[in-house]
Enzyme design. Structure first.
Site, PDB file in Angstrom:
ATOM      1  N   ASN A  79       0.649  -1.542  -0.265  1.00 16.79           N
ATOM      2  CA  ASN A  79       0.038  -0.219  -0.117  1.00 16.79           C
ATOM      3  C   ASN A  79       0.911   1.398  -0.018  1.00 16.79           C
ATOM      4  O   ASN A  79       1.369   1.174   1.109  1.00 16.79           O
ATOM      5  CB  ASN A  79      -0.614  -0.052   1.408  1.00 16.79           C
ATOM      6  CG  ASN A  79      -2.341   0.792   1.587  1.00 16.79           C
ATOM      7  OD1 ASN A  79      -2.697   1.107  -0.315  1.00 16.79           O
ATOM      8  ND2 ASN A  79      -2.130   1.430   2.321  1.00 16.79           N
ATOM      9  N   HIS A 136      -4.673   9.681  -1.911  1.00 18.22           N
ATOM     10  CA  HIS A 136      -4.710  10.813  -0.739  1.00 18.22           C
ATOM     11  C   HIS A 136      -4.979  12.182  -2.037  1.00 18.22           C
ATOM     12  O   HIS A 136      -4.047  12.459  -3.042  1.00 18.22           O
ATOM     13  CB  HIS A 136      -4.518  11.312   0.006  1.00 18.22           C
ATOM     14  CG  HIS A 136      -4.734  10.434   1.305  1.00 18.22           C
ATOM     15  ND1 HIS A 136      -5.062  10.511   1.488  1.00 18.22           N
ATOM     16  CD2 HIS A 136      -3.990   9.407   1.096  1.00 18.22           C
ATOM     17  CE1 HIS A 136      -5.182   9.438   2.786  1.00 18.22           C
ATOM     18  NE2 HIS A 136      -4.139   9.385   2.494  1.00 18.22           N
ATOM     19  N   GLU A 168      -7.165   4.547   0.460  1.00 14.76           N
ATOM     20  CA  GLU A 168      -7.628   5.942   1.514  1.00 14.76           C
ATOM     21  C   GLU A 168      -7.702   7.410   0.819  1.00 14.76           C
ATOM     22  O   GLU A 168      -7.741   8.051   0.619  1.00 14.76           O
ATOM     23  CB  GLU A 168      -6.536   5.843   1.823  1.00 14.76           C
ATOM     24  CG  GLU A 168      -5.967   4.734   2.855  1.00 14.76           C
ATOM     25  CD  GLU A 168      -4.246   5.212   3.682  1.00 14.76           C
ATOM     26  OE1 GLU A 168      -3.948   6.191   3.716  1.00 14.76           O
ATOM     27  OE2 GLU A 168      -3.433   4.031   3.806  1.00 14.76           O
ATOM     28  N   ASP A 195      -8.795   9.984  -0.555  1.00 15.51           N
ATOM     29  CA  ASP A 195     -10.187  11.736  -0.224  1.00 15.51           C
ATOM     30  C   ASP A 195      -9.728  12.059  -1.036  1.00 15.51           C
ATOM     31  O   ASP A 195      -8.653  12.635  -1.440  1.00 15.51           O
ATOM     32  CB  ASP A 195     -10.182  11.848   1.302  1.00 15.51           C
ATOM     33  CG  ASP A 195      -8.074  11.861   1.632  1.00 15.51           C
ATOM     34  OD1 ASP A 195      -7.439  11.615   1.071  1.00 15.51           O
ATOM     35  OD2 ASP A 195      -8.512  11.927   3.045  1.00 15.51           O
TER      36      ASP A 195
HETATM   37  C1  XIL Z   1      -3.686   8.312   8.531  1.00 10.56           C
HETATM   38  C2  XIL Z   1      -4.766   8.553  10.201  1.00 10.56           C
HETATM   39  O1  XIL Z   1      -6.088   9.121   9.739  1.00 10.56           O
HETATM   40  C3  XIL Z   1      -4.430   9.549  11.007  1.00 10.56           C
HETATM   41  O2  XIL Z   1      -5.395  10.045  12.122  1.00 10.56           O
HETATM   42  C4  XIL Z   1      -3.334   9.692  11.765  1.00 10.56           C
HETATM   43  O3  XIL Z   1      -3.051  10.287  12.455  1.00 10.56           O
HETATM   44  C5  XIL Z   1      -1.391   9.675  10.759  1.00 10.56           C
HETATM   45  O4  XIL Z   1      -2.422   8.791   9.852  1.00 10.56           O
HETATM   46  N1  XIL Z   1      -1.258   6.800   5.222  1.00 10.56           N
HETATM   47  C6  XIL Z   1      -1.737   6.518   5.422  1.00 10.56           C
HETATM   48  C7  XIL Z   1      -2.248   6.187   6.726  1.00 10.56           C
HETATM   49  O5  XIL Z   1      -1.382   4.793   5.137  1.00 10.56           O
HETATM   50  O6  XIL Z   1      -3.035   5.131   7.698  1.00 10.56           O
HETATM   51  C8  XIL Z   1      -2.698   7.593   7.387  1.00 10.56           C
HETATM   52  O7  XIL Z   1      -3.951   7.659   8.377  1.00 10.56           O
HETATM   53  C9  XIL Z   1      -2.826   8.360   6.260  1.00 10.56           C
HETATM   54  C10 XIL Z   1      -1.731   7.810   4.933  1.00 10.56           C
END
Ligand code: XIL
Length: 474
Positions: free
Chosen positions: A208, A245, A274, A276
């Site tokens: 990932n 992201h 993930e 967003d």
């Molecule tokens: C983020 C969480 O959303 C937050 O709450 C935490 O403080 C930091 O981590 N990549 C990832 C996730 O794989 O685990 C991260 O999540 C965001 C970026």
């Protein structure tokens, strides 16, 4: 639990002039597709229409908020723990595992009929303090022990694990990110995957990362080369997670679907893990539509997870990057995703499921919990000459086992070592060592041992585990 460093992490900024054109074109395509079955009225139902899941990250601390849990339960059928299954949460002190918060999320998901993505077994970030201070063989073994311990606890309950998270560097190198784990030797990733497969043969195992969405980026190419190499050498990997992201500096790339297609063509599933997208209104909605459509267009893109429920739940709340506003209202982006999912229901072949690469045991796993303790580092047998080696069995299951061999230098120390595995042992899965036939020799970083010092290597064996044994070492 919330290291600001993760939030501050830089993203590469690449302008994509062509994306607006592509978004319009995709919008037209989606609008004319004819639904083959009743439209789903929730994200999960709409996604099911094409054999996919739609998931969200969940924070255990928010489950008591009924607006939050109502939306989560209604809309999503795949759950990722936002922080609760990470290394710092699950092993706060070395070899003392704590699954209380991770289990809360798992139990909530199971009680509501949802599947779970495990996130994440090994990562340079959100390590517990004790691990941040470790290096070398000690860290390698601690990492493998962590992978084994967590994957064993959740055995049979996880749809897919993010085994390794974010191991590649941003920028133009296409190489690995520097980290304490990387400095244990670049084979740490495959060692983690092998340990995860051994501990939970039924879970899909994913790599990932972020900034791996644009097919032309060096980082994307670096991950692609690794996955290709793993597939060709039989390292167990089943899926690639694109975190996805996005924001104006790191927009949805015009070639996003190409990236998904190329990874899928390697014989792995692709999951958007993930998602967003910062923004608002129709412009944000079009970006969500484009991502959704790209996944739907590739049979092996098996599901989409958004990184939180409401904008106010997001780790990037100021960018309002999610599908529900702070009051729990559906945003334009929600409608765009739902309509896109519904527009292809029944028109896209269901994704093929991925059998693990190596044949996993299919019979009932042993009832007793496999040991999750670190390989023995205590009192090796005293030796006066070159070295000694002792085999112990760390874990076993019908058809296979994980062996640990502790190598101890004699009174004059070592500049390298070779250990002969017991007759009948067959393995090509070795970490912290190099295997050739039945002989395992040291890795570049663990050949030098002072008098009486020990190191260890691990391997996966096929068939029945031999008993603990003293091995030939030279
Ligand atoms: C983020 C969480 O959303 C937050 O709450 C935490 O403080 C930091 O981590 N990549 C990832 C996730 O794989 O685990 C991260 O999540 C965001 C970026």
């Amino acid at each position: 639990m919330t290291p600001p460093s993760t939030l501050r992490r830089g993203r590469s900024h690449v302008a994509r002039g062509a994306s607006a054109v592509a978004i319009l074109a995709l919008g037209v395509t989606a609008a004319v597709a004819i639904p083959a079955q009743a439209a789903g009225s929730t994200l999960q139902d709409a996604a099911k229409g094409s054999g996919r899941y739609f998931g969200t990250a969940i924070a255990a601390s928010r489950l008591n908020d009924s607006t939050y849990s109502t939306i989560a339960n209604r809309e999503f059928n795949m759950i990722t723990a936002e922080n609760e299954m990470k290394m710092d949460a699950t092993e706060p002190n070395q070899n003392q595992f704590n699954f209380s918060q991770g289990d809360r999320i798992l139990n909530w998901a199971q009680q509501n009929g949802k599947q779970v993505r495990g996130h994440a077994l090994a990562w340079y970030s959100q390590q517990p303090g004790w691990m941040q201070n470790m290096s070398g063989t000690q860290l390698r073994n601690a990492m493998l022990n962590h992978v084994t311990g967590v994957a064993t606890h959740y055995k049979g309950k996880i749809y897919a694990w993010d085994v390794v998270n974010e191991a590649f560097a941003d920028g133009s190198s296409g190489g690995r990110r520097d980290s304490n784990l990387e400095r244990t030797g670049s084979d740490w990733i495959e060692a983690a995957f092998r340990a995860a497969r051994a501990a939970d043969p039924g879970a899909k195992l994913c790599y990932n990362d972020y900034n791996t969405d644009d097919w032309t980026h060096a980082k994307t190419q670096g991950v692609y080369r690794m996955v290709s190499d793993f597939k060709s050498r039989g390292v167990p990997i089943d899926c690639v997670g694109l975190q996805s992201h996005f924001n104006p500096q790191s927009p949805v790339p015009a070639n996003y679907q190409t990236t998904i297609e190329r990874f899928a063509a390697l014989g792995v599933d692709v999951q958007i893990t993930e998602l967003d997208i910062e923004g608002s209104g129709q412009q944000q909605a079009e970006n969500f539509r484009k991502v959704t459509q790209a996944c739907l267009n590739v049979a092996r893109c098996t599901g989409i997870t958004v990184w939180g429920v409401r904008d106010t739940d997001s780790w990037r709340a100021s960018g309002t990057p999610l599908l529900f506003d702070g009051s729990g209202n559906k945003k334009a982006a929600y409608t765009a995703v739902l309509d896109t999912l519904n527009s292809v229901s029944g028109t896209t072949p269901p994704p093929t499921s991925t059998p693990p690469v190596t044949t996993p045991p299919v019979t009932t796993p042993p009832v007793t919990t496999p040991p999750v303790t670190t390989p023995p580092v205590t009192t090796p047998p005293p030796v006066s000459g070159s070295c000694s080696a002792a085999l112990t069995i760390a874990n076993s299951w019908p058809g296979g086992y994980q062996g640990t061999v502790t190598v101890t230098a004699g009174s004059s120390g070592l500049n390298g070592w070779r250990v002969t595995l017991p007759g009948g042992v067959s393995t090509n899965n070795v970490w912290n060592g190099n295997v050739s036939g039945s002989v395992v020799s040291n890795a570049p970083y663990n050949g030098s041992l002072g008098a009486g010092q020990s190191t260890s290597f691990g391997f996966i064996g096929q068939g029945n585990a031999p008993g603990a044994a003293t091995l030939t070492c030279s």
